[in-house]
Design a protein around this motif. Structure first.
Motif, mmCIF file in Angstrom:
data_model
loop_
_atom_site.group_PDB
_atom_site.id
_atom_site.type_symbol
_atom_site.label_atom_id
_atom_site.label_comp_id
_atom_site.label_asym_id
_atom_site.label_seq_id
_atom_site.Cartn_x
_atom_site.Cartn_y
_atom_site.Cartn_z
ATOM 1 N N VAL A 210 0.832 -1.200 0.000
ATOM 2 C CA VAL A 210 0.000 0.000 0.000
ATOM 3 C C VAL A 210 0.869 1.253 0.000
ATOM 4 C CG1 VAL A 210 -1.661 1.340 1.358
ATOM 5 C CG2 VAL A 210 -1.972 -1.136 1.096
ATOM 6 N N VAL A 211 1.909 1.256 0.815
ATOM 7 C CA VAL A 211 2.804 2.408 0.928
ATOM 8 C C VAL A 211 3.482 2.710 -0.395
ATOM 9 C CG1 VAL A 211 5.078 3.003 1.860
ATOM 10 C CG2 VAL A 211 3.221 2.419 3.414
ATOM 11 N N VAL A 212 3.961 1.693 -1.079
ATOM 12 C CA VAL A 212 4.653 1.906 -2.361
ATOM 13 C C VAL A 212 3.697 2.520 -3.386
ATOM 14 C CG1 VAL A 212 5.693 0.715 -4.329
ATOM 15 C CG2 VAL A 212 6.410 0.141 -2.003
ATOM 16 N N LEU A 213 2.476 2.031 -3.456
ATOM 17 C CA LEU A 213 1.509 2.579 -4.399
ATOM 18 C C LEU A 213 1.129 4.011 -4.043
ATOM 19 C CD1 LEU A 213 -0.794 -0.524 -4.946
ATOM 20 C CD2 LEU A 213 0.918 0.399 -6.515
ATOM 21 N N ALA A 214 0.979 4.283 -2.737
ATOM 22 C CA ALA A 214 0.674 5.649 -2.303
ATOM 23 C C ALA A 214 1.829 6.589 -2.655
ATOM 24 C CB ALA A 214 0.404 5.679 -0.805
ATOM 25 N N ASP A 220 -6.315 6.667 -2.756
ATOM 26 C CA ASP A 220 -6.705 5.528 -1.925
ATOM 27 C C ASP A 220 -7.645 4.580 -2.661
ATOM 28 O OD1 ASP A 220 -5.171 6.730 -0.034
ATOM 29 O OD2 ASP A 220 -6.840 7.427 1.214
ATOM 30 N N LYS A 221 -8.606 5.136 -3.408
ATOM 31 C CA LYS A 221 -9.552 4.293 -4.136
ATOM 32 C C LYS A 221 -8.842 3.511 -5.239
ATOM 33 C CE LYS A 221 -13.741 6.974 -3.237
ATOM 34 N NZ LYS A 221 -14.846 7.764 -3.832
ATOM 35 N N GLU A 222 -7.844 4.140 -5.857
ATOM 36 C CA GLU A 222 -7.084 3.453 -6.910
ATOM 37 C C GLU A 222 -6.249 2.320 -6.323
ATOM 38 O OE1 GLU A 222 -6.467 7.206 -9.994
ATOM 39 O OE2 GLU A 222 -5.054 6.926 -8.334
ATOM 40 N N ILE A 223 -5.687 2.556 -5.139
ATOM 41 C CA ILE A 223 -4.929 1.500 -4.463
ATOM 42 C C ILE A 223 -5.849 0.329 -4.124
ATOM 43 C CG2 ILE A 223 -3.594 0.916 -2.397
ATOM 44 C CD1 ILE A 223 -2.674 3.854 -2.326
ATOM 45 N N ALA A 224 -7.048 0.645 -3.627
ATOM 46 C CA ALA A 224 -8.012 -0.397 -3.287
ATOM 47 C C ALA A 224 -8.354 -1.248 -4.506
ATOM 48 C CB ALA A 224 -9.274 0.234 -2.696
ATOM 49 N N GLN A 225 -8.574 -0.588 -5.643
ATOM 50 C CA GLN A 225 -8.899 -1.316 -6.867
ATOM 51 C C GLN A 225 -7.717 -2.151 -7.336
ATOM 52 O OE1 GLN A 225 -10.087 1.854 -9.468
ATOM 53 N NE2 GLN A 225 -12.112 2.075 -8.545
ATOM 54 N N LEU A 227 -5.280 -3.489 -5.567
ATOM 55 C CA LEU A 227 -4.972 -4.610 -4.685
ATOM 56 C C LEU A 227 -6.176 -5.492 -4.374
ATOM 57 C CD1 LEU A 227 -2.574 -2.845 -2.127
ATOM 58 C CD2 LEU A 227 -1.974 -4.198 -4.159
ATOM 59 N N GLY A 228 -7.360 -5.067 -4.822
ATOM 60 C CA GLY A 228 -8.557 -5.861 -4.563
ATOM 61 C C GLY A 228 -8.979 -5.859 -3.110
ATOM 62 N N ILE A 229 -8.786 -4.708 -2.428
ATOM 63 C CA ILE A 229 -9.195 -4.566 -1.032
ATOM 64 C C ILE A 229 -10.099 -3.359 -0.909
ATOM 65 C CG2 ILE A 229 -7.153 -5.709 -0.114
ATOM 66 C CD1 ILE A 229 -5.879 -3.019 0.379
ATOM 67 N N SER A 230 -10.696 -3.154 0.256
ATOM 68 C CA SER A 230 -11.624 -2.041 0.434
ATOM 69 C C SER A 230 -10.877 -0.730 0.689
ATOM 70 C CB SER A 230 -12.573 -2.316 1.603
ATOM 71 O OG SER A 230 -11.870 -2.246 2.832
#
Length: 262
Positions: A210-214, A220-225, A227-230
């Motif tokens: 998550v940290v690397v993507l951020a 946040d919504k793009e990270i969720a999509q 990684l397939g998490i909420s």
């Protein structure tokens, strides 16, 4: 105050959430806001924390609102907002129309170039105050297709205010935060240069993902999509990572990730 069985059930869920000591502050604001949208039959929610040093609202969470539009709010519109000077100083829940009549608001740049872009029309706000510090808020909005909020709905939002304020204050205290810009540990740039890999090693594998993507600039919504998490799971991982790393903003996070790759 008479409550329907639906309202009682939804309020019970809100108060159960507010009693949860494990939730980070941003997740708490998001989850309470999501439940209040249901309870109040509203369409949009935004929430910020007032940073008295910067003189600005920071740490946004939002539901059904455009990230680009909110970015414009943070860069420009919050500084010419005709509502906030009155709303922020209220110690109880308040309807926007009780502060500025809608026909007056509708003639402003703020309404036409910000609120209307996402469809926000009728507003209901709550600002949480811990002593003389504004530690968070809930900004609940309905679209034009609905009616303005009733006195009963205003009372429902006011009903949760004491518990909401106490939960935010507790969350900040348990995280080691006393002001919007504080962090539990302060890591200097020199320390970051010396120990980038060591610091990232404090994270779990998922937190590191998550940290690397951020750090790469994903929302946040793009990270969720990706990684397939909420969304709330993303917020939880970020909040815990910030605490472990002793940082409090994404620019420092990006710098730390960059250093760890050298």
């Amino acid at each position: 105050m008479q409550l329907t069985s639906r309202e009682l059930a939804l309020l019970a869920d809100v108060f159960k959430l507010l009693a949860d000591r494990t939730l980070p502050e941003d997740v708490l604001r998001f989850e309470v806001g999501r439940r209040m949208l249901d309870l109040l039959r509203a369409d949009y929610m935004g929430s910020y924390v007032w940073d008295a040093v910067q003189g600005a609202f920071v740490h946004r969470v939002a539901i059904n609102m455009s990230a680009d539009n909110l970015g414009d709010y943070e860069r420009y519109f919050q500084f010419c907002d005709p509502l906030m000077p009155s709303l922020q100083n209220r110690r109880e829940a308040v309807r926007v129309t009780d502060v500025v009549p809608h026909d007056v608001l509708a003639r402003t740049e703020f309404f036409n170039d910000f609120l209307r872009r996402d469809g926000l029309y009728w507003g209901l706000n709550l600002f949480a105050w811990d002593g003389d510090e504004n530690i968070g808020d809930l900004r609940i909005w309905r679209g034009k297709h609905r009616e303005n909020f009733s006195d009963h709905e205003l009372a429902l939002l006011e009903l949760i205010r004491p518990a909401f304020t106490a939960a935010l204050a507790r969350s900040r205290s348990e995280a080691g935060l006393t002001k919007a810009t504080d962090a539990p540990v302060v890591v200097t740039p020199e320390e970051m240069v010396q120990s980038g890999d060591d610091l990232l090693g404090r994270l779990t594998p998922r937190e590191r993902e998550v940290v690397v993507l951020a750090a790469e600039g994903l929302l946040d919504k793009e990270i969720a999509q990706r990684l397939g998490i909420s969304y709330t799971t993303v917020r939880t991982h970020l909040d815990r990572s910030f605490q472990k790393l002793g940082i409090n903003n994404r620019s420092r996070l990006a710098r730390l990730v960059q250093l760890s790759r050298r």
